[in-house]
Write a protein that holds these residues in place. Structure first.
Motif, PDB file in Angstrom:
ATOM      1  N   ASN A 166      10.979   3.064   5.778  1.00  0.00           N
ATOM      2  CA  ASN A 166      10.496   1.759   5.289  1.00  0.00           C
ATOM      3  C   ASN A 166      11.018   1.384   3.897  1.00  0.00           C
ATOM      4  O   ASN A 166      10.484   0.798   3.205  1.00  0.00           O
ATOM      5  CB  ASN A 166       8.949   1.775   5.244  1.00  0.00           C
ATOM      6  CG  ASN A 166       8.362   1.953   6.684  1.00  0.00           C
ATOM      7  OD1 ASN A 166       8.008   0.911   7.294  1.00  0.00           O
ATOM      8  ND2 ASN A 166       7.761   3.177   6.954  1.00  0.00           N
ATOM      9  N   GLY A 167      12.311   1.786   3.773  1.00  0.00           N
ATOM     10  CA  GLY A 167      12.976   1.160   2.696  1.00  0.00           C
ATOM     11  C   GLY A 167      12.878   1.991   1.375  1.00  0.00           C
ATOM     12  O   GLY A 167      12.806   1.343   0.302  1.00  0.00           O
ATOM     13  N   ILE A 168      12.545   3.392   1.307  1.00  0.00           N
ATOM     14  CA  ILE A 168      12.266   4.179  -0.078  1.00  0.00           C
ATOM     15  C   ILE A 168      13.636   3.886  -0.808  1.00  0.00           C
ATOM     16  O   ILE A 168      14.774   3.872  -0.349  1.00  0.00           O
ATOM     17  CB  ILE A 168      11.792   5.303   0.252  1.00  0.00           C
ATOM     18  CG1 ILE A 168      11.476   6.106  -1.160  1.00  0.00           C
ATOM     19  CG2 ILE A 168      13.062   6.193   0.760  1.00  0.00           C
ATOM     20  CD1 ILE A 168      10.787   7.324  -0.914  1.00  0.00           C
ATOM     21  N   TYR A 214       0.709  -1.260  -0.097  1.00  0.00           N
ATOM     22  CA  TYR A 214      -0.122   0.047  -0.266  1.00  0.00           C
ATOM     23  C   TYR A 214       0.802   1.421   0.077  1.00  0.00           C
ATOM     24  O   TYR A 214       0.555   2.307  -0.829  1.00  0.00           O
ATOM     25  CB  TYR A 214      -1.005   0.029   0.982  1.00  0.00           C
ATOM     26  CG  TYR A 214      -2.275  -0.894   1.065  1.00  0.00           C
ATOM     27  CD1 TYR A 214      -3.177  -0.948  -0.011  1.00  0.00           C
ATOM     28  CD2 TYR A 214      -1.999  -2.124   1.746  1.00  0.00           C
ATOM     29  CE1 TYR A 214      -4.006  -1.834  -0.048  1.00  0.00           C
ATOM     30  CE2 TYR A 214      -3.130  -3.304   1.656  1.00  0.00           C
ATOM     31  CZ  TYR A 214      -4.288  -2.969   0.856  1.00  0.00           C
ATOM     32  OH  TYR A 214      -5.070  -3.558   0.677  1.00  0.00           O
ATOM     33  N   LEU A 215       1.978   1.280   0.741  1.00  0.00           N
ATOM     34  CA  LEU A 215       2.976   2.366   0.725  1.00  0.00           C
ATOM     35  C   LEU A 215       3.550   2.538  -0.642  1.00  0.00           C
ATOM     36  O   LEU A 215       3.618   3.789  -1.034  1.00  0.00           O
ATOM     37  CB  LEU A 215       3.985   2.164   1.817  1.00  0.00           C
ATOM     38  CG  LEU A 215       5.017   3.162   1.818  1.00  0.00           C
ATOM     39  CD1 LEU A 215       4.550   4.529   2.046  1.00  0.00           C
ATOM     40  CD2 LEU A 215       6.097   2.835   2.975  1.00  0.00           C
ATOM     41  N   ILE A 242       7.367  11.217   2.396  1.00  0.00           N
ATOM     42  CA  ILE A 242       8.894  11.056   2.524  1.00  0.00           C
ATOM     43  C   ILE A 242       9.315  10.549   3.791  1.00  0.00           C
ATOM     44  O   ILE A 242      10.267   9.633   3.903  1.00  0.00           O
ATOM     45  CB  ILE A 242       9.170  12.495   2.179  1.00  0.00           C
ATOM     46  CG1 ILE A 242       9.286  12.882   0.864  1.00  0.00           C
ATOM     47  CG2 ILE A 242      10.900  12.621   2.814  1.00  0.00           C
ATOM     48  CD1 ILE A 242       9.614  14.217   0.501  1.00  0.00           C
ATOM     49  N   TYR A 243       8.499  10.963   4.897  1.00  0.00           N
ATOM     50  CA  TYR A 243       8.829  10.378   6.170  1.00  0.00           C
ATOM     51  C   TYR A 243       8.627   8.757   6.395  1.00  0.00           C
ATOM     52  O   TYR A 243       9.619   8.131   6.712  1.00  0.00           O
ATOM     53  CB  TYR A 243       7.885  11.143   7.292  1.00  0.00           C
ATOM     54  CG  TYR A 243       8.349  10.792   8.896  1.00  0.00           C
ATOM     55  CD1 TYR A 243       9.318  11.740   9.337  1.00  0.00           C
ATOM     56  CD2 TYR A 243       7.636   9.601   9.191  1.00  0.00           C
ATOM     57  CE1 TYR A 243       9.351  11.209  10.759  1.00  0.00           C
ATOM     58  CE2 TYR A 243       7.814   9.351  10.679  1.00  0.00           C
ATOM     59  CZ  TYR A 243       9.012  10.270  11.381  1.00  0.00           C
ATOM     60  OH  TYR A 243       9.036   9.939  12.511  1.00  0.00           O
ATOM     61  N   LEU A 244       7.586   8.384   5.849  1.00  0.00           N
ATOM     62  CA  LEU A 244       6.990   7.008   6.071  1.00  0.00           C
ATOM     63  C   LEU A 244       8.251   6.117   5.002  1.00  0.00           C
ATOM     64  O   LEU A 244       8.378   4.814   5.413  1.00  0.00           O
ATOM     65  CB  LEU A 244       5.717   6.580   5.575  1.00  0.00           C
ATOM     66  CG  LEU A 244       4.863   7.223   6.756  1.00  0.00           C
ATOM     67  CD1 LEU A 244       3.329   7.210   6.026  1.00  0.00           C
ATOM     68  CD2 LEU A 244       4.769   6.660   8.122  1.00  0.00           C
ATOM     69  N   ARG A 279      15.080  10.852  -4.479  1.00  0.00           N
ATOM     70  CA  ARG A 279      15.557  11.879  -5.096  1.00  0.00           C
ATOM     71  C   ARG A 279      14.453  12.687  -5.884  1.00  0.00           C
ATOM     72  O   ARG A 279      14.330  13.876  -5.923  1.00  0.00           O
ATOM     73  CB  ARG A 279      16.563  11.223  -6.111  1.00  0.00           C
ATOM     74  CG  ARG A 279      17.276  12.698  -6.931  1.00  0.00           C
ATOM     75  CD  ARG A 279      18.278  12.325  -7.946  1.00  0.00           C
ATOM     76  NE  ARG A 279      19.380  11.290  -7.333  1.00  0.00           N
ATOM     77  CZ  ARG A 279      20.256  11.739  -6.651  1.00  0.00           C
ATOM     78  NH1 ARG A 279      20.696  13.336  -6.910  1.00  0.00           N
ATOM     79  NH2 ARG A 279      21.373  11.062  -6.133  1.00  0.00           N
ATOM     80  N   THR A 280      13.435  11.647  -6.712  1.00  0.00           N
ATOM     81  CA  THR A 280      12.356  12.341  -7.488  1.00  0.00           C
ATOM     82  C   THR A 280      11.459  13.151  -6.424  1.00  0.00           C
ATOM     83  O   THR A 280      10.949  14.275  -6.706  1.00  0.00           O
ATOM     84  CB  THR A 280      11.714  11.334  -8.185  1.00  0.00           C
ATOM     85  OG1 THR A 280      12.612  10.635  -9.043  1.00  0.00           O
ATOM     86  CG2 THR A 280      10.402  11.948  -9.032  1.00  0.00           C
TER      87      THR A 280
END
Length: 585
Positions: free
Chosen positions: A150-152, A102-103, A144-146, A158-159
């Motif tokens: 959680n492994g962005i 979902y994220l 951005i925070y979540l 960067r985008t």
């Protein structure tokens, strides 16, 4: 190019920034507080079959997306889309279940949006419209925070940082911030939260600082010294007060004068709760259940007591609430005893103000009344907004912005309990006068409320004398200030749940209504030199005798008109009395 701030960062720099964002510094966005639109379809339905907002068609959000072609014909829908409202349910589902799909679904669409708009221009004005800008900034900060926690992926972050840079440029435009409406709040809070989330980047410290300065401006302009919101609507009062309280809770507002004003706003919110638990529907306010447990506790113990059914806070000792700068006065009688049922109260809300055009109906000196466990005098409600009128529509001169005839009706003077001259709506284009509230007092259990509003060429003075459980008298003194004779009308809207008992054609001196169980009768009488016209219910041509409880709905009420013709000065005395039904033979 709007990407210049982050173009020189290496992958290692992005990874280091990601760790700093995820470190849990203020504000802690792990609760997803800004993803707050929780009505509608489930997260699974949205991510699988598309997003549906209100009455709009379901929108397929499968990638790739042609953003410029989505919701282009409706500003309201487009603002919700470009404010990323569709992400709220999926993010909430991710927080509840830990299902990262979902994220990622939200991150993918945020990246797609950023690739389209961060460094390219568009003819679609709604993309950078102030409301969409502010609300999207809140969700961008949360994503951005979540994502950082959680492994962005580095390229994804960067985008999104390019999008942050473009948002910073848009926030800096003078046109983005309008402190005269609630839209200014969303701009101020959006840039504050976005800047604070990324305050590890020195260049973005100014973004948060300006946001806090704008928040301070918004509190002082939106909330008057006595705590009332200046846009004539209890729903916008509730919404903005809650939003500002979140800013306080997250440490974004620390000024004691500002937090004190918010406490007054929280106290006032309690007076806006009717005995049936709903928010009083003045101005642009639909049905809002304030006692269903869905609303967070406020800064006011008395308001919390009402919202929690007595489980939290403390009972209010006062029966009369007067807010002179805002132009509100309220009576809630029968609540002095601890544990007394709220629904048994007599309740009256009186509004006497014209602060500006925002959410202002043609309802000067309007009031609503609840007694004996029943709505008695009601008003038109909100109905919703819909498409706007063309800029050259003559209806705009009468204060209307929206094209739907029923929306225009609920804004009209005869949809409220007020007075008109020559059957015309109150002029909402005239210079705002602020509060017109007069002296309001408790005379040993008889509550006397006063107000005065000046119109173009005439003045209206109103006195309401309320005897809880017994009835009320309304004295309307109307006088031409330009010596012109006018026909003056007093409008009352009696709740449709009551049955009309007598034939107005045979008894022109009074009107009678009763309850279905025949417990009591409500009588309306006026002086003999004023005419009581026959009540109208559910008329479509012209629209009269309706109200809208929730957006898009309508139900019948009894629209009553009293009239005095061709006069420069008249005093109406309208007496509503409760009496017992006659015994059956």
């Amino acid at each position: 190019m709007s990407e210049t701030l982050f173009q020189e960062l290496t992958d290692g720099d992005i990874e280091a920034l990601c760790r700093m964002i995820a470190s849990g510094h203020r504000p802690d966005l792990s609760s997803g507080v800004w993803f707050d639109s929780l009505v509608g379809d489930s997260a699974a339905e949205i991510t699988t079959n598309g997003w549906k907002a209100g009455d709009y068609d379901r929108l397929d959000l499968s990638l790739p997306l042609e953003w410029d072609n989505l919701c282009a014909d409706d500003r309201s829908w487009g603002s919700q889309l470009h404010g990323w409202k569709f992400m709220d349910k999926p993010i909430r589902e991710f927080l509840a279940t830990g299902d990262r799909a979902y994220l990622q679904w939200c991150l993918d669409r945020a990246v797609s949006w950023s690739e389209r708009y961060s460094s390219q221009e568009t003819d679609n004005a709604i993309v950078w419209y102030n409301m969409a800008l502010g609300q999207r900034a809140l969700r961008l900060a949360g994503l951005i925070y979540l994502g950082a926690r959680n492994g962005i992926a580095v390229q994804e972050l960067r985008t999104l940082l390019y999008a942050v840079n473009r948002h910073e440029l848009e926030f800096a435009l003078e046109s983005s911030f309008n402190p005269r409406t609630n839209h200014g709040y969303f701009v101020a809070i959006g840039q504050t939260v976005l800047g604070t989330t990324l305050d590890a980047v020195p260049e973005l410290e100014r973004l948060a600082q300006v946001g806090r300065e704008r928040l301070a401006v918004m509190i002082r302009t939106q909330f008057l010294p006595d705590g009332g919101h200046s846009e004539h609507s209890p729903e916008y009062h509730r919404m903005l007060m809650h939003s500002f309280q979140l800013a306080v809770d997250y440490g974004l507002i620390e000024d004691s004068e500002l937090t004190g004003r918010l406490r007054k706003a929280a106290d006032l919110l309690g007076w806006m709760i009717q005995p049936n638990g709903s928010l009083v529907p003045l101005g642009d306010t639909p049905y809002v259940n304030m006692v269903d447990g869905s609303h967070p506790l406020t800064l006011s113990p008395q308001t919390n007591y009402l919202m929690s059914g007595g489980a939290d806070g403390e009972n209010c000792k006062k029966e009369l609430g007067v807010f002179p700068e805002s132009g509100y006065a309220f009576v809630r009688s029968g609540q002095r005893a601890a544990g007394a049922p709220v629904a048994a109260s007599t309740y009256l809300a009186f509004t006497a103000a014209f602060h500006g055009r925002a959410h202002k109906h043609a309802d000067d000196l309007n009031f609503v009344w609840y007694d004996r466990g029943q709505e008695i005098l009601v008003e038109g409600g909100r109905y919703g907004y819909g498409a706007q009128l063309p800029a050259d529509s003559p209806l705009r001169a009468d204060g209307f912005y929206y094209a739907d005839p029923f929306r225009q009706y609920v804004e009209s003077s005869w949809a409220h309990n007020t007075v008109t001259a020559n059957g015309r709506n109150h002029d909402r284009r005239r210079t705002p006068v602020g509060s017109g509230l007069g002296v309001c007092e408790d005379r040993s259990g008889v509550f006397v409320l006063r107000g005065r509003i000046d119109h173009t060429g005439w003045t209206h003075r109103r006195i309401i004398e309320l005897e809880p459980g017994l009835g009320l008298t309304v004295i309307d003194d109307v006088q031409s200030t330009d010596a012109i004779r006018r026909d003056y009308q007093v409008w009352f809207n009696v709740a449709g749940q009551l049955d009309l008992l007598n034939d107005p054609g045979q008894d022109r001196a009074r009107l009678l209504w009763g309850t279905a169980d025949a417990e009591w009768i409500l009588s309306l009488q006026t002086d003999p030199d004023a005419t009581i016209h026959a009540p109208v219910r559910e008329s479509n041509n012209p629209l009269r005798g309706w109200r809208s409880v929730s957006d898009g709905t309508r139900e019948g009420v009894w629209s009553v008109c009293l009239e005095a013709t061709s006069t420069r000065h008249h005093v109406f005395r309208s007496r509503f009395t409760f009496c017992e039904p006659a015994p059956e033979e």
